[in-house]
Design a protein around this motif. Structure first.
Motif, PDB file in Angstrom:
ATOM      1  N   VAL A   1       0.857  -1.190   0.000  1.00  0.00           N
ATOM      2  CA  VAL A   1       0.000   0.000   0.000  1.00  0.00           C
ATOM      3  C   VAL A   1       0.887   1.232   0.000  1.00  0.00           C
ATOM      4  O   VAL A   1       1.825   1.345   0.799  1.00  0.00           O
ATOM      5  N   SER A   2       0.584   2.163  -0.891  1.00  0.00           N
ATOM      6  CA  SER A   2       1.343   3.409  -0.965  1.00  0.00           C
ATOM      7  C   SER A   2       0.466   4.458  -1.622  1.00  0.00           C
ATOM      8  O   SER A   2      -0.657   4.181  -2.034  1.00  0.00           O
ATOM      9  N   ASP A   3       1.006   5.684  -1.684  1.00  0.00           N
ATOM     10  CA  ASP A   3       0.247   6.719  -2.375  1.00  0.00           C
ATOM     11  C   ASP A   3       0.900   6.993  -3.720  1.00  0.00           C
ATOM     12  O   ASP A   3       0.636   6.318  -4.692  1.00  0.00           O
ATOM     13  N   SER A   4       1.767   7.988  -3.772  1.00  0.00           N
ATOM     14  CA  SER A   4       2.456   8.288  -5.031  1.00  0.00           C
ATOM     15  C   SER A   4       3.701   7.431  -5.207  1.00  0.00           C
ATOM     16  O   SER A   4       4.366   7.511  -6.234  1.00  0.00           O
ATOM     17  N   LEU A   5       4.027   6.620  -4.247  1.00  0.00           N
ATOM     18  CA  LEU A   5       5.203   5.771  -4.290  1.00  0.00           C
ATOM     19  C   LEU A   5       4.825   4.350  -4.704  1.00  0.00           C
ATOM     20  O   LEU A   5       3.663   3.962  -4.593  1.00  0.00           O
ATOM     21  N   HIS A   6       5.810   3.578  -5.149  1.00  0.00           N
ATOM     22  CA  HIS A   6       5.497   2.256  -5.680  1.00  0.00           C
ATOM     23  C   HIS A   6       6.480   1.215  -5.170  1.00  0.00           C
ATOM     24  O   HIS A   6       7.681   1.454  -5.100  1.00  0.00           O
ATOM     25  N   ILE A   7       5.945   0.035  -4.846  1.00  0.00           N
ATOM     26  CA  ILE A   7       6.756  -1.039  -4.290  1.00  0.00           C
ATOM     27  C   ILE A   7       6.148  -2.374  -4.703  1.00  0.00           C
ATOM     28  O   ILE A   7       4.918  -2.522  -4.763  1.00  0.00           O
ATOM     29  N   ALA A   8       6.996  -3.324  -5.024  1.00  0.00           N
ATOM     30  CA  ALA A   8       6.563  -4.676  -5.368  1.00  0.00           C
ATOM     31  C   ALA A   8       7.208  -5.642  -4.386  1.00  0.00           C
ATOM     32  O   ALA A   8       8.350  -5.435  -3.960  1.00  0.00           O
ATOM     33  N   GLY A   9       6.485  -6.702  -4.019  1.00  0.00           N
ATOM     34  CA  GLY A   9       7.002  -7.616  -3.009  1.00  0.00           C
ATOM     35  C   GLY A   9       6.707  -9.068  -3.297  1.00  0.00           C
ATOM     36  O   GLY A   9       5.589  -9.422  -3.673  1.00  0.00           O
ATOM     37  N   ALA A  10       7.722  -9.930  -3.100  1.00  0.00           N
ATOM     38  CA  ALA A  10       7.568 -11.373  -3.295  1.00  0.00           C
ATOM     39  C   ALA A  10       8.133 -12.112  -2.091  1.00  0.00           C
ATOM     40  O   ALA A  10       9.277 -11.866  -1.686  1.00  0.00           O
ATOM     41  N   LEU A  11       7.347 -13.015  -1.532  1.00  0.00           N
ATOM     42  CA  LEU A  11       7.779 -13.838  -0.404  1.00  0.00           C
ATOM     43  C   LEU A  11       8.188 -15.205  -0.926  1.00  0.00           C
ATOM     44  O   LEU A  11       7.380 -15.942  -1.489  1.00  0.00           O
ATOM     45  N   HIS A  12       9.463 -15.554  -0.734  1.00  0.00           N
ATOM     46  CA  HIS A  12       9.978 -16.841  -1.180  1.00  0.00           C
ATOM     47  C   HIS A  12       9.577 -17.947  -0.200  1.00  0.00           C
ATOM     48  O   HIS A  12       9.259 -17.679   0.974  1.00  0.00           O
ATOM     49  N   PRO A  13       9.620 -19.202  -0.642  1.00  0.00           N
ATOM     50  CA  PRO A  13       9.282 -20.311   0.259  1.00  0.00           C
ATOM     51  C   PRO A  13      10.151 -20.386   1.505  1.00  0.00           C
ATOM     52  O   PRO A  13       9.731 -20.909   2.535  1.00  0.00           O
ATOM     53  N   ASP A  14      11.388 -19.852   1.412  1.00  0.00           N
ATOM     54  CA  ASP A  14      12.276 -19.878   2.576  1.00  0.00           C
ATOM     55  C   ASP A  14      12.108 -18.654   3.472  1.00  0.00           C
ATOM     56  O   ASP A  14      12.954 -18.375   4.331  1.00  0.00           O
ATOM     57  N   ASN A  15      11.008 -17.906   3.273  1.00  0.00           N
ATOM     58  CA  ASN A  15      10.692 -16.712   4.069  1.00  0.00           C
ATOM     59  C   ASN A  15      11.688 -15.572   3.861  1.00  0.00           C
ATOM     60  O   ASN A  15      11.896 -14.747   4.758  1.00  0.00           O
ATOM     61  N   LYS A  16      12.276 -15.509   2.680  1.00  0.00           N
ATOM     62  CA  LYS A  16      13.013 -14.317   2.268  1.00  0.00           C
ATOM     63  C   LYS A  16      12.025 -13.420   1.529  1.00  0.00           C
ATOM     64  O   LYS A  16      11.330 -13.845   0.610  1.00  0.00           O
ATOM     65  N   LEU A  17      11.947 -12.179   1.942  1.00  0.00           N
ATOM     66  CA  LEU A  17      11.017 -11.219   1.355  1.00  0.00           C
ATOM     67  C   LEU A  17      11.793 -10.275   0.427  1.00  0.00           C
ATOM     68  O   LEU A  17      12.654  -9.515   0.881  1.00  0.00           O
ATOM     69  N   TYR A  18      11.517 -10.344  -0.878  1.00  0.00           N
ATOM     70  CA  TYR A  18      12.175  -9.494  -1.878  1.00  0.00           C
ATOM     71  C   TYR A  18      11.279  -8.303  -2.172  1.00  0.00           C
ATOM     72  O   TYR A  18      10.129  -8.457  -2.607  1.00  0.00           O
ATOM     73  N   LEU A  19      11.810  -7.114  -1.931  1.00  0.00           N
ATOM     74  CA  LEU A  19      11.059  -5.878  -2.141  1.00  0.00           C
ATOM     75  C   LEU A  19      11.774  -5.011  -3.167  1.00  0.00           C
ATOM     76  O   LEU A  19      13.003  -4.849  -3.104  1.00  0.00           O
TER      77      LEU A  19
END
Length: 485
Positions: free
Chosen positions: A385-403
């Motif tokens: 969730v953001s306003d004018s900003l942008h972010i993408a996120g993926a949670l790997h099976p090993d609980n590493k969060l790539y943002l």
């Protein structure tokens, strides 16, 4: 429940260069095209983004597909194209491509009657199958509708053309290999084109009757097929898919043969007349509405052409365009898109948005971020969730969060990232992708990668903070966190 907030400075804008009515591609003749002067940037100080890890959906690997360009990729150089696709970790190729699909003769590998037919024919289906087999890349095909779309509906000529198109579709599937082809698209949005100059409603009616004829023949010939059969339309007009569904009344075999939709979401952040409906802010809602309106029980969704189109992104190019790619992938994943195919694969078709040079001697920033995401954006796509900003996120099976946080045109700013729902155990790495030339973010050179792990500031166990765009606008940050529920 733990809290985490992500923030960054970014305002990504997009473009439309589509192959449909009113959104024709702007073909460039060279990569020396002059683009707009970089924008005057406003100052942002500190921004906050939120990541909700418990709200997650599957990421389909075939989001990372690419269109073939039959006009440029010949049998002689297709091995270079295939190697390039493998190098950027592409997962599916669309063949023969876009408009050429409506004129393509599967038996002869020619496009007679097409005004843009190349002097040297593009690669054949046999070459595609061989090379994709070597690299383990899936492929889908597009079968034509044009021959009937140009006829008057419900005439003998129209009915004969539909029957002929059904035969062509079966021959195409046989040529592609019914057991191996992944997707069969009925047409390339041709009903949205001139189509003998009839009204839009009449063209839609024509297309539905053509799709019924082709789908019924596929049902008869391949009752146990595993490939997906898709119809297409305009993603900006979801209600038309209800009209399309109603047109299949009384043709249950045809309707039930179809698995979903193929759409072409060219979109952007600065939609202006006449492209006001191509706003990326509406993309997720419209994609889901389209597929639900046509068949809420079979919702395979293929974005078979997409790009941050220049017409609605203030002429963004190269690293500026690359800043928008993570947004599209985040939206596709959250929209439950099953597969996608980027267009164009190379310059000069749409200079500044291509993946490679024509000779495959170098890759552009768009291809770099495409590969980065194809390699690392997998597992589950988390809500952001953001306003004018942008972010993408993926949670790997090993609980590493790539943002992935994109800096856009803004001046240096502090980005604050907080994750909700999972505890942040550690910051594994922070990586910056920055423009090759800080004073010219429309440079065709590939971006530079810096390890910024030592520079982040952890405000608390739930918040990570770092400065963006300190050397240049249009930086992209990849933050990898170790998290636990």
């Amino acid at each position: 429940m733990n809290r985490n907030i992500l923030i960054i400075a970014i305002f990504c804008l997009l473009f439309i260069a589509c192959k449909k009515s009113g959104l024709n591609e702007v073909a460039e003749t060279s990569d020396t095209t002059s683009f707009s002067v970089p924008e005057v940037r406003s100052t942002l100080y500190s921004r906050n983004l939120h990541v909700y890890v418990n709200d997650k959906v599957d990421i389909h690997p075939e989001l990372f597909g690419v269109n073939n360009d039959w006009t440029q990729v010949t049998n002689a150089n297709f091995h270079n194209f295939a190697n390039a696709m493998s190098d950027i970790s592409a997962k599916i190729i669309r063949f023969p491509g876009g408009w050429e699909s409506e004129f393509y003769k599967w038996a002869t590998n020619q496009t007679p009657g097409w005004s843009s037919a190349p002097v040297v024919a593009g690669a054949s289906i046999g070459t595609l199958k061989y090379q994709m087999g070597l690299h383990g890349i899936a492929y889908g095909i597009v079968v034509p509708t044009n021959a009937a779309m140009e006829k008057t509906i419900n005439t003998t000529a129209f009915n004969n053309a539909v029957d002929s198109l059904a035969n062509v579709a079966l021959a195409a599937i046989d040529s592609a290999g019914a057991a191996n082809v992944k997707i069969v698209e009925i047409g390339n949005e041709w009903w949205l084109q001139y189509a003998a100059g009839s009204s839009r409603a009449n063209k839609l009616d024509k297309y539905v009757k053509i799709a019924i004829g082709i789908a019924e023949r596929i049902y008869s010939q391949y009752p146990s097929h595993t490939f997906k059969v898709l119809v297409n339309g305009d993603w900006t007009v979801p209600f038309e898919f209800t009209t399309m569904k109603n047109g299949f009344a009384g043709h249950s075999n045809a309707y039930n043969t179809l698995d979903g939709l193929a759409l072409h979401p060219y979109a952007g952040y600065e939609p202006k007349a006449p492209y006001a409906s191509y706003n990326i802010a509406d993309l997720q809602t419209k994609l889901q509405s389209c597929v639900n309106n046509f068949n809420p029980n079979k919702k395979y969704l293929y974005c078979s052409e997409w790009m941050p189109s220049r017409a609605v992104n203030n002429n963004k190019a190269y690293m500026e365009t690359a800043n928008i790619i993570p947004d599209f992938i985040q939206i596709f994943a959250r929209s439950r898109v099953n597969a996608a195919a980027y267009w164009p694969p190379m310059n000069p078709t749409v200079s500044g948005n291509g993946l490679f040079t024509y000779a495959y001697t170098s890759i552009y920033p768009v291809a770099q971020i495409f590969k980065e995401l194809a390699d690392n954006f997998y597992g589950k796509c988390v809500s952001t969730v953001s306003d004018s900003l942008h972010i993408a996120g993926a949670l790997h099976p090993d609980n590493k969060l790539y943002l992935y946080v994109t800096g856009g045109k803004w001046d240096a700013t502090t980005a604050n990232i907080t994750v909700h729902g999972y505890a942040v155990s550690s910051v594994v790495s922070v990586t910056r992708f920055r423009p090759y030339n800080s004073s010219n973010t429309q440079s065709a050179n590939g971006y530079i990668t810096d390890d910024m792990t030592a520079s982040y500031a952890a405000l608390s166990s739930n918040v990570v903070s770092f400065d963006m765009n300190t050397l240049s606008p249009y930086e992209i940050y990849r933050i990898v966190l170790s998290v636990s529920p």
